[in-house]
Design an enzyme around this catalytic site. Structure first.
Site, PDB file in Angstrom:
ATOM      1  N   SER A  52       5.582  -0.456   3.274  1.00 53.92           N
ATOM      2  CA  SER A  52       4.865  -1.176   2.219  1.00 53.92           C
ATOM      3  C   SER A  52       5.744  -1.469   1.006  1.00 53.92           C
ATOM      4  CB  SER A  52       3.660  -0.343   1.776  1.00 53.92           C
ATOM      5  OG  SER A  52       4.109   0.929   1.366  1.00 53.92           O
TER       6      SER A  52
ATOM      7  N   THR B 107       2.375   1.134  -2.987  1.00 58.27           N
ATOM      8  CA  THR B 107       3.423   0.731  -3.926  1.00 58.27           C
ATOM      9  C   THR B 107       4.173   1.975  -4.341  1.00 58.27           C
ATOM     10  OG1 THR B 107       2.087  -1.046  -4.855  1.00 58.27           O
ATOM     11  CG2 THR B 107       3.805  -0.181  -6.283  1.00 58.27           C
TER      12      THR B 107
ATOM     13  N   THR C 219       6.697  -3.251  -4.285  1.00 57.22           N
ATOM     14  CA  THR C 219       5.787  -3.263  -3.122  1.00 57.22           C
ATOM     15  C   THR C 219       5.979  -4.531  -2.298  1.00 57.22           C
ATOM     16  OG1 THR C 219       3.450  -3.103  -2.478  1.00 57.22           O
ATOM     17  CG2 THR C 219       3.913  -4.413  -4.406  1.00 57.22           C
TER      18      THR C 219
ATOM     19  N   ARG D  91       0.578 -14.854  -2.216  1.00 56.57           N
ATOM     20  CA  ARG D  91      -0.297 -13.881  -2.916  1.00 56.57           C
ATOM     21  C   ARG D  91       0.576 -12.935  -3.754  1.00 56.57           C
ATOM     22  NH1 ARG D  91      -0.788  -7.999  -3.132  1.00 56.57           N
ATOM     23  NH2 ARG D  91      -2.934  -7.517  -3.631  1.00 56.57           N
TER      24      ARG D  91
ATOM     25  N   THR E 180      -1.333   1.913  -8.202  1.00 61.35           N
ATOM     26  CA  THR E 180      -1.206   1.526  -6.807  1.00 61.35           C
ATOM     27  C   THR E 180      -2.613   1.327  -6.249  1.00 61.35           C
ATOM     28  OG1 THR E 180      -0.356   2.144  -4.619  1.00 61.35           O
ATOM     29  CG2 THR E 180      -1.089   3.948  -6.021  1.00 61.35           C
ATOM     30  N   GLY E 181      -2.713   0.526  -5.195  1.00 59.59           N
ATOM     31  CA  GLY E 181      -4.025   0.271  -4.611  1.00 59.59           C
ATOM     32  C   GLY E 181      -4.271  -1.214  -4.459  1.00 59.59           C
TER      33      GLY E 181
ATOM     34  N   GLY F  36      -4.402  -4.507  -5.293  1.00 58.34           N
ATOM     35  CA  GLY F  36      -3.810  -5.181  -6.448  1.00 58.34           C
ATOM     36  C   GLY F  36      -4.624  -6.334  -6.983  1.00 58.34           C
TER      37      GLY F  36
HETATM   38  N1  ASP Z   1      -0.968  -2.750  -5.457  1.00 54.10           N
HETATM   39  C1  ASP Z   1      -0.251  -3.290  -4.324  1.00 54.10           C
HETATM   40  C2  ASP Z   1      -0.675  -4.705  -4.098  1.00 54.10           C
HETATM   41  O1  ASP Z   1      -1.861  -4.967  -4.067  1.00 54.10           O
HETATM   42  C3  ASP Z   1      -0.437  -2.509  -3.076  1.00 54.10           C
HETATM   43  C4  ASP Z   1      -0.657  -1.019  -3.257  1.00 54.10           C
HETATM   44  O2  ASP Z   1      -0.184  -0.425  -4.193  1.00 54.10           O
HETATM   45  O3  ASP Z   1      -1.303  -0.387  -2.426  1.00 54.10           O
HETATM   46  O4  ASP Z   1       0.160  -5.549  -3.905  1.00 54.10           O
END
Ligand code: ASP
Length: 292
Positions: A49, A151, A168, A178, A201-202, A204
């Site tokens: 990732s 990330t 990321t 995107r 993170t998560g 986004g």
């Molecule tokens: N935040 C990142 C994104 O959406 C992915 C992640 O951190 O899980 O690109």
């Protein structure tokens, strides 16, 4: 060594923190340590990732997002949807240092990286390519949302420095072009010399919609501890963006206040992070916030 605190997201945050701490011990500036720590994850092919090894978009291209922020001077640089370069955090740092701009995207970011002497390389690993080919057969949405993205986000604090960065490949099989929260100042990261820093993170898209990291730093500015600020910002995200069944978006945030106070919160169970207090590195696990 004088007081220091390093923290980074996920299990692979250990790699980033170890590398960065090593350099700090040798006297490297915090920004160099941050960049090298994040590079270690970007170049680890097994991390699917971030950087090389990251899973591609729907069209089979790896598009990378990264940003860096130096609280001193409130400086930042970022790249988004960058193709062909394995260390986007280093390109983001160069944006911060060389250009008057905060963010370069797509071809412009790649042209800039080339101009700056970064080597253009294959970013699609054999394993990522194989997974994409399999996915293309069915084009099924990712079954497990947790498996869909991650990330590497890291904060380094010393009594007189706060630097924060993240990198990321974003959501797997994302629509080409995107851009997630990671390269957006205020969404995926934020730092203010007088207050502190946060990194997320998560999901986004959802993190961007609530400017999560700006909110954390704003709450700390209003007097919250780092922990309370993280908790409250995640609750805000959950209140605003949970779906009709009440399921919240996946998000987690790390924060360090200017006095070294640390906080972490997540909208889902068992969010792992690395924390180094200058003496030892521990892996923490944060439980989900349940009430909003
Ligand atoms: N935040 C990142 C994104 O959406 C992915 C992640 O951190 O899980 O690109």
């Amino acid at each position: 060594m004088s007081r220091v605190l390093l923290t980074a997201t996920w299990h692979f945050g250990r790699l980033a923190v170890e590398r960065a701490f090593n350099l700090l011990e040798q006297g490297a500036p915090a920004l160099d340590a941050l960049e090298a720590g994040i590079n270690a994850v970007e170049l680890d092919e097994s991390v699917q990732s971030v950087g090389y090894g990251g899973l591609p978009n729907r069209a089979g291209f790896v598009e990378l997002d990264a940003a860096i922020m130096d609280a001193r001077g409130h400086r930042s640089g970022a790249v988004a949807a960058l193709r062909g370069f394995r260390r986007p955090i280093s390109v983001a740092r160069r944006v911060m240092e060389v250009l008057p701009h905060a963010l370069l995207v797509g071809d412009g970011a790649a042209d800039f990286a080339r101009e700056q002497g970064f080597e253009q390389e294959e970013t699609l690993s054999p394993s990522a390519s194989e997974q994409w080919l399999q996915w293309r057969e069915t084009q099924a949405p990712p079954a497990d949302v947790e498996d869909n993205h991650d990330t590497v986000g890291m904060i380094i604090w010393t009594p007189d420095t706060i630097v924060v960065g993240c990198s990321t490949s974003g959501l797997k099989w994302k629509y080409p072009g995107r851009v997630g929260d990671s390269p957006i100042v205020g969404a995926g990261l934020y730092a203010d010399e007088a207050v502190g820093a946060a990194v997320a993170t998560g999901d986004g898209d959802e993190i961007s919609r609530v400017a999560l990291c700006a909110r954390v730093v704003f709450l700390m500015e209003q007097g919250s501890s780092a922990q309370d600020a993280c908790d409250e910002a995640i609750r805000y995200l959950m209140r605003k963006r949970s779906d009709e069944k009440g399921t919240p978006p996946h998000a987690a945030v790390l924060a360090v206040r200017a006095d070294g106070d640390f906080g972490v919160a997540a909208s889902y169970a068992k969010f792992p992070y690395a924390l180094h207090d200058g003496h030892s590195l521990t892996m923490g696990e944060r439980d989900a916030i349940v009430s909003t």
